[in-house]
Design an enzyme around this catalytic site. Structure first.
Site, PDB file in Angstrom:
ATOM      1  N   ASN A   9      17.416  19.037  25.655  1.00 59.11           N
ATOM      2  CA  ASN A   9      18.476  18.892  24.653  1.00 59.11           C
ATOM      3  C   ASN A   9      18.829  17.409  24.547  1.00 59.11           C
ATOM      4  O   ASN A   9      19.508  16.862  25.405  1.00 59.11           O
ATOM      5  CB  ASN A   9      19.711  19.702  25.106  1.00 59.11           C
ATOM      6  CG  ASN A   9      20.878  19.541  24.140  1.00 59.11           C
ATOM      7  OD1 ASN A   9      20.710  19.039  23.030  1.00 59.11           O
ATOM      8  ND2 ASN A   9      22.061  19.973  24.568  1.00 59.11           N
ATOM      9  N   TRP A  10      18.340  16.788  23.474  1.00 62.14           N
ATOM     10  CA  TRP A  10      18.550  15.340  23.315  1.00 62.14           C
ATOM     11  C   TRP A  10      19.969  15.025  22.830  1.00 62.14           C
ATOM     12  O   TRP A  10      20.352  13.870  22.794  1.00 62.14           O
ATOM     13  CB  TRP A  10      17.528  14.766  22.323  1.00 62.14           C
ATOM     14  CG  TRP A  10      16.126  14.696  22.834  1.00 62.14           C
ATOM     15  CD1 TRP A  10      15.635  15.217  24.004  1.00 62.14           C
ATOM     16  CD2 TRP A  10      15.014  14.055  22.185  1.00 62.14           C
ATOM     17  NE1 TRP A  10      14.295  14.946  24.119  1.00 62.14           N
ATOM     18  CE2 TRP A  10      13.890  14.238  23.024  1.00 62.14           C
ATOM     19  CE3 TRP A  10      14.852  13.359  20.992  1.00 62.14           C
ATOM     20  CZ2 TRP A  10      12.626  13.741  22.688  1.00 62.14           C
ATOM     21  CZ3 TRP A  10      13.601  12.865  20.652  1.00 62.14           C
ATOM     22  CH2 TRP A  10      12.502  13.053  21.496  1.00 62.14           C
ATOM     23  N   LYS A  11      20.692  16.049  22.425  1.00 57.83           N
ATOM     24  CA  LYS A  11      22.050  15.857  21.862  1.00 57.83           C
ATOM     25  C   LYS A  11      21.984  14.811  20.740  1.00 57.83           C
ATOM     26  O   LYS A  11      20.990  14.783  20.022  1.00 57.83           O
ATOM     27  CB  LYS A  11      23.025  15.468  22.970  1.00 57.83           C
ATOM     28  CG  LYS A  11      22.947  16.393  24.186  1.00 57.83           C
ATOM     29  CD  LYS A  11      24.067  16.203  25.136  1.00 57.83           C
ATOM     30  CE  LYS A  11      23.879  17.115  26.336  1.00 57.83           C
ATOM     31  NZ  LYS A  11      25.027  17.187  27.204  1.00 57.83           N
ATOM     32  N   HIS A  94      26.236  25.811  22.193  1.00 56.95           N
ATOM     33  CA  HIS A  94      26.372  24.822  23.274  1.00 56.95           C
ATOM     34  C   HIS A  94      27.859  24.503  23.486  1.00 56.95           C
ATOM     35  O   HIS A  94      28.632  24.469  22.533  1.00 56.95           O
ATOM     36  CB  HIS A  94      25.589  23.552  22.928  1.00 56.95           C
ATOM     37  CG  HIS A  94      25.469  22.623  24.089  1.00 56.95           C
ATOM     38  ND1 HIS A  94      26.484  21.757  24.441  1.00 56.95           N
ATOM     39  CD2 HIS A  94      24.486  22.453  25.007  1.00 56.95           C
ATOM     40  CE1 HIS A  94      26.115  21.086  25.526  1.00 56.95           C
ATOM     41  NE2 HIS A  94      24.906  21.492  25.887  1.00 56.95           N
ATOM     42  N   GLU A  96      29.360  21.850  23.940  1.00 59.01           N
ATOM     43  CA  GLU A  96      29.885  20.700  23.184  1.00 59.01           C
ATOM     44  C   GLU A  96      30.207  21.101  21.746  1.00 59.01           C
ATOM     45  O   GLU A  96      31.098  20.530  21.115  1.00 59.01           O
ATOM     46  CB  GLU A  96      28.884  19.532  23.244  1.00 59.01           C
ATOM     47  CG  GLU A  96      28.890  18.900  24.626  1.00 59.01           C
ATOM     48  CD  GLU A  96      27.609  18.199  25.031  1.00 59.01           C
ATOM     49  OE1 GLU A  96      26.731  17.981  24.174  1.00 59.01           O
ATOM     50  OE2 GLU A  96      27.491  17.880  26.226  1.00 59.01           O
ATOM     51  N   GLU A 164      25.251  27.383  31.558  1.00 57.11           N
ATOM     52  CA  GLU A 164      25.606  25.975  31.768  1.00 57.11           C
ATOM     53  C   GLU A 164      27.086  25.876  32.117  1.00 57.11           C
ATOM     54  O   GLU A 164      27.939  25.816  31.209  1.00 57.11           O
ATOM     55  CB  GLU A 164      25.368  25.181  30.489  1.00 57.11           C
ATOM     56  CG  GLU A 164      23.947  25.176  30.007  1.00 57.11           C
ATOM     57  CD  GLU A 164      23.656  23.914  29.221  1.00 57.11           C
ATOM     58  OE1 GLU A 164      22.844  23.133  29.691  1.00 57.11           O
ATOM     59  OE2 GLU A 164      24.267  23.715  28.162  1.00 57.11           O
ATOM     60  N   GLY A 170      26.339  16.795  32.627  1.00 59.57           N
ATOM     61  CA  GLY A 170      26.398  15.344  32.394  1.00 59.57           C
ATOM     62  C   GLY A 170      26.666  14.505  33.630  1.00 59.57           C
ATOM     63  O   GLY A 170      27.106  13.365  33.519  1.00 59.57           O
ATOM     64  N   SER A 211      23.330  18.850  34.886  1.00 56.58           N
ATOM     65  CA  SER A 211      22.959  17.811  35.869  1.00 56.58           C
ATOM     66  C   SER A 211      21.645  18.103  36.579  1.00 56.58           C
ATOM     67  O   SER A 211      21.514  17.891  37.788  1.00 56.58           O
ATOM     68  CB  SER A 211      24.095  17.603  36.881  1.00 56.58           C
ATOM     69  OG  SER A 211      25.255  17.207  36.185  1.00 56.58           O
ATOM     70  N   GLY A 232      19.678  17.945  29.810  1.00 57.14           N
ATOM     71  CA  GLY A 232      20.301  17.040  28.848  1.00 57.14           C
ATOM     72  C   GLY A 232      19.825  15.611  29.044  1.00 57.14           C
ATOM     73  O   GLY A 232      18.686  15.272  28.716  1.00 57.14           O
TER      74      GLY A 232
HETATM   75  C1  PEP Z   1      23.598  20.031  28.459  1.00 58.88           C
HETATM   76  O1  PEP Z   1      24.624  19.534  28.021  1.00 58.88           O
HETATM   77  O2  PEP Z   1      23.029  20.948  27.856  1.00 58.88           O
HETATM   78  C2  PEP Z   1      23.050  19.533  29.709  1.00 58.88           C
HETATM   79  C3  PEP Z   1      22.333  20.327  30.445  1.00 58.88           C
HETATM   80  O3  PEP Z   1      23.339  18.244  30.016  1.00 58.88           O
HETATM   81  P1  PEP Z   1      22.982  17.417  31.355  1.00 58.88           P
HETATM   82  O4  PEP Z   1      21.600  17.781  31.776  1.00 58.88           O
HETATM   83  O5  PEP Z   1      23.109  16.008  30.931  1.00 58.88           O
HETATM   84  O6  PEP Z   1      23.993  17.850  32.382  1.00 58.88           O
END
Ligand code: PEP
Length: 252
Positions: A9-11, A94, A96, A164, A170, A211, A232
């Site tokens: 997930n590149w956001k 998601h 976010e 998640e 993050g 993470s 992420g």
């Molecule tokens: C995410 O937000 O989907 C995610 C898994 O982020 P990260 O790997 O940066 O925790």
């Protein structure tokens, strides 16, 4: 038996089409065969990423879709548009996007639209805070029931759930959820699906996200007993993402 599924997930990253293409090229030159990979770049960079040659175990996904097919919905992209443009998967719900106001009702409609367009929905669920009394499990169950409420029993079997926990997103590898807790929660999620949907519920793939990094990925998948990972920020660093894919591809 499915191969493990790793979703990038590149956001809202990176900043330019050239950077997007460079990341995709960096990842795609060293993809191990033993995993399935989904790259989810921002829609605006989609065509740049899609131009990079990819092996048959790498798919494209969107980070969201809208539930209507077409019309006066400024800024939205429908599930059928995503499918026609080459997507196989779509992340839906998601945390976010939920934080920006996406409701449970919208998420359930998006899941249905994705299935109708023959996209595989990757439905994100996760609690804001972890409590020791297990209240978070009730919260997850409600999110699952709501997100899948418009699907028929037979449509359930090939959806993907990305668990998640929001508090674990993050950060660095030390701050992910423990593999023990992931295991407990993934068992709970699988049980919810079987209780609700019987045999069809057994086909649901459960991923963990939050993470994930090269240092913890193997432990999280192996001892967490999940079907894969949603990654992420580490998915934007090709060498680290390749390390994750390689480590997970070796897990039996
Ligand atoms: C995410 O937000 O989907 C995610 C898994 O982020 P990260 O790997 O940066 O925790």
């Amino acid at each position: 038996m499915f191969k493990k599924l790793i979703v990038a997930n590149w956001k809202m990253n990176p900043e330019t089409p050239l950077q997007a293409k460079t990341i995709a090229k960096g990842v795609l030159k060293k993809i191990p065969r033993g995993v399935e990979v989904v790259l989810c770049p921002p829609n605006i960079f989609w065509s740049d990423v899609a131009k990079v040659k990819r092996p048959s175990n790498v798919f494209l996904g969107t980070q969201n879709v809208f539930f209507e097919d077409k019309g006066a919905f400024t800024g939205e992209v429908s599930a059928s548009m995503a499918k026609e443009s080459g997507a196989t998967f779509s992340i839906i719900g998601h945390s976010e996007r939920r934080a920006l106001g996406e409701s449970d009702e919208f998420i359930s409609k998006k899941v249905l639209a994705a299935k109708n367009a023959e996209l595989i929905p990757i439905i994100c669920v996760g609690e804001k805070e972890h409590d020791t009394q297990g209240l978070y499990l009730d919260f997850l169950k409600k999110q699952i029931i709501s997100a899948t409420s418009l699907l028929s029993k037979s449509a359930i079997k090939d959806i993907v759930i990305a668990y998640e926990p929001i508090w674990a997103i993050g950060k660095d590898a030390k701050n992910s959820m423990s593999s023990y807790d992931i295991h407990q929660t993934s068992l709970f999620i699988r049980k919810v699906f079987i209780d609700l949907y019987g045999q069809s519920g057994k086909g649901v793939r459960v991923l963990y996200g939050g993470s994930v990094a090269p240092e913890n990925c193997e432990e999280l998948v192996k001892n967490g007993e999940v079907d894969g990972l949603l990654v992420g920020h580490q998915s934007l660093i090709p060498e680290n993402f390749i390390k994750i894919l390689t480590a997970v591809s070796k897990i039996k």
